[in-house]
Design an enzyme around this catalytic site. Structure first.
Site, PDB file in Angstrom:
ATOM      1  N   TYR A  37       6.059  50.945   4.375  1.00 50.59           N
ATOM      2  CA  TYR A  37       4.984  51.330   3.460  1.00 50.59           C
ATOM      3  C   TYR A  37       5.531  52.300   2.425  1.00 50.59           C
ATOM      4  CZ  TYR A  37       1.585  48.856   6.252  1.00 50.59           C
ATOM      5  OH  TYR A  37       0.872  47.869   6.887  1.00 50.59           O
ATOM      6  N   GLU A  86      -0.762  38.059  10.726  1.00 54.00           N
ATOM      7  CA  GLU A  86      -0.925  39.452  11.153  1.00 54.00           C
ATOM      8  C   GLU A  86      -2.202  40.051  10.553  1.00 54.00           C
ATOM      9  OE1 GLU A  86       2.238  42.215  10.065  1.00 54.00           O
ATOM     10  OE2 GLU A  86       1.824  43.423  11.847  1.00 54.00           O
ATOM     11  N   ASP A 109      -1.621  50.407  12.405  1.00 57.45           N
ATOM     12  CA  ASP A 109      -2.026  49.798  11.129  1.00 57.45           C
ATOM     13  C   ASP A 109      -2.235  48.299  11.218  1.00 57.45           C
ATOM     14  OD1 ASP A 109       0.929  49.368  11.206  1.00 57.45           O
ATOM     15  OD2 ASP A 109       0.526  48.471   9.242  1.00 57.45           O
ATOM     16  N   ASP A 123       1.832  46.104  14.942  1.00 57.46           N
ATOM     17  CA  ASP A 123       2.833  46.937  15.617  1.00 57.46           C
ATOM     18  C   ASP A 123       2.190  48.228  16.106  1.00 57.46           C
ATOM     19  OD1 ASP A 123       2.471  48.428  13.366  1.00 57.46           O
ATOM     20  OD2 ASP A 123       4.424  47.998  12.491  1.00 57.46           O
TER      21      ASP A 123
END
Ligand SMILES: *[C@@H]1O[C@H](CO)[C@@H](O)[C@H](O)[C@H]1NC(C)=O
Ligand SMILES: *[C@@H]1O[C@H](CO)[C@@H](O)[C@H](O)[C@H]1NC(C)=O
Ligand SMILES: *[C@@H]1O[C@H](CO)[C@@H](O)[C@H](O)[C@H]1NC(C)=O
Length: 501
Positions: free
Chosen positions: A230, A484, A79, A82
């Protein structure tokens, strides 16, 4: 200085400023940015990479995913920075890539084939995740184990636990979102690959039924596998309606329209204070202004408006709420609820702010086109908004992201002269297998993370979380919210860039 020379120097200053602005705008290359925004998805690929892979520093990874439950779960996307495969944001990403192609595919030129590949990398994987009736695989990889290491995806030796949903342990938000992704993609593929399109639609219906018949949140079924990462903060009713809206658009089956109509009140008029991505938000009497991986509300209203605009018996609440969204965004609207930095970037509460700028720009352009097609304007108090106002606002956001900002910095990696060098992303930071073929263990990556040198690999096209609301940017791997990239920042931007190209 006499008055005249003051005037003259003002004039020349003005000219210099105009030329600087023109030089900046002239240097924006939307076509280049579009190509790169799609290329980024190759950098996020998990699984066995095809010979057509263009981002060469990435290699095969996670080839045993699913083995713990005897399923083939190889593929899909990481995603963000990571190596976990979180299916909830992955499905939203796929839905937005598909919507980008549905609206703007005809403007993509030679990039269209790559956009299709990017969608298919998601949908092929979701077909695997839903291959057993009444089971939906919701995530692969234990996030705590993953976040405890700084490893290349190609080296991963962290726990690749498979989290899956059943009738007794349901997860309606992620299942409905997968149904939405499959349905939207079936529309995107309908002209080029009818057979695949049918397969996607059939599966979308099955997954929708599972989500609907066995209701519950994956918060409870998967627990600390998804929370606080999430977590589904705002419930699954928005995904139910969103999934139904996409299925209706894909199938024209009235059943799904009835789902949309009979459930929409439950989300539009429930609580005033809403929990959005973990932040309490006072949303001007409703949640019409929210759109992202967790909250689909604004997207539902815009999507449904296309078919009900100019049909007074069905317009409510979709068109009024989509209009409210527009009025919450336009800088001169009396009901504006977002803020703008001095440099002109849109801000909302929460982290990774550029996710808002890209997804709301997408909705602005799509809605402007629906307004154009129906000859409509939006009234925000005493301010009238024309389609061109929406498009101009979206363009300020795109141009800011690509470099028209106080720092003269592009927030898309590999685009322009100046872009983030130290993004928070495991694969990008660590040497590639080509440079360092030896296995690197859990903490062998720390020295690269801590180094002051730029990342080893350019993750071309990645849009990062972006600057702070004073237009400053740290370019630091430690500042996750700023540095990120995520797939759901990029996905709507693909459509936006195709439009401006
Ligand atoms: C925009 O970028 C593309 C791809 O890099 C390049 O082929 C094209 O010449 C550029 N256009 C301009 C006007 O610089
Ligand atoms: C999921 O968990 C979060 C955090 O505990 C909570 O705020 C939210 O209400 C939960 N959502 C659902 C649908 O249960
Ligand atoms: C990231 O940068 C912003 C703005 O400069 C700052 O407010 C924030 O504290 C930083 N966060 C971290 C974790 O360094």
């Amino acid at each position: 200085m006499n008055r005249k020379s003051v005037e003259m120097s003002k004039l020349s200053l003005l000219l210099t400023m105009m030329m600087a602005t023109m030089a900046k705008s002239a240097s924006l290359n939307y076509s280049d940015a579009l190509t790169k925004s799609i290329l980024f998805f190759e950098g996020q690929r998990s699984g066995k990479l095809p010979p057509s892979q263009r981002m060469k520093w990435r290699k095969d990874s996670a080839l045993n995913d699913g083995q713990d439950i005897h399923m083939d779960m190889v593929g899909g996307y990481y995603d963000a920075g990571d190596n976990v495969k979180f299916h909830f944001p992955m499905a939203f990403t796929t839905t937005m890539l598909a919507w980008s192609v549905i609206e703007f595919g005809d403007k993509m030129g030679s990039d269209l084939q790559y956009a299709f590949e990017a969608i298919r990398w998601g949908t092929d994987y979701f077909l695997k995740a839903t291959i057993i009736p009444n089971i939906v695989v919701a995530q692969i990889g234990n996030p705590n184990s993953d976040h405890g290491c700084w490893e290349r995806p190609e080296d991963m030796d962290t726990s690749r636990q498979t989290y899956y949903l059943t009738q007794n342990k349901p997860g309606s938000e992620v299942s409905f979102e997968i149904a939405a992704a499959l349905a939207a993609s079936s529309i995107a593929f309908s002209k080029t690959d009818g057979q695949y399109s049918n397969v996607l639609l059939t599966r979308a219906k099955q997954v929708f039924d599972f989500a609907n018949n066995y209701r519950g949140s994956y918060n409870d079924s998967i627990g600390d596998g998804v929370c606080p990462f999430y977590c589904d903060f705002n419930g699954y009713m928005d995904e139910l309606i969103w999934g139904a809206a996409w299925l209706y658009k894909a199938s024209n089956d009235q059943t799904y329209w009835n789902f949309v109509k009979s459930n929409i009140q439950s989300i539009e008029f429930s609580s005033i204070v809403r929990n959005i991505n973990g932040f309490k938000v006072l949303a001007n009497g409703g949640s019409f202004a929210e759109f992202g991986w967790d909250s689909k509300h604004a997207g539902i209203n815009v999507l449904v408006s296309q078919s009900v605009m100019n049909n007074p018996s069905n317009e409510n609440p979709f068109v009024p709420n989509a209009n409210n969204l527009i009025c919450s965004l336009l800088p001169n609207s009396p009901t504006k609820s977002v803020t703008y930095s001095k440099g002109g970037l849109l801000f909302k509460v929460g982290s990774s702010n550029l996710q808002h700028a890209t997804s709301l720009s997408f909705l602005l352009i799509v809605y402007a086109r629906y307004m154009q097609a129906n000859n409509k304007e939006v009234q925000c108090g005493n301010v009238v908004a024309k389609p061109s106002d929406l498009i101009n606002l979206a363009k300020t956001q795109v141009d800011y992201i690509l470099g028209n900002n106080p720092l003269g910095m592009s927030y898309m990696v590999g685009y322009g002269q100046k872009y983030p060098q130290k993004i928070h992303h495991r694969g990008s930071i660590l040497p590639s297998i080509d440079v360092n073929p030896k296995h690197m263990g859990c903490r062998d990556g720390d020295i690269y993370f801590q180094s002051s040198a730029p990342n080893m690999n350019v993750l071309t096209g990645a849009i990062v979380g972006g600057p702070a609301d004073d237009d400053s940017f740290q370019d630091s791997r430690y500042n996750v919210s700023q540095s990120e990239p995520t797939t759901y920042i990029n996905a709507p931007f693909v459509g936006v860039l195709a439009y401006f190209k």
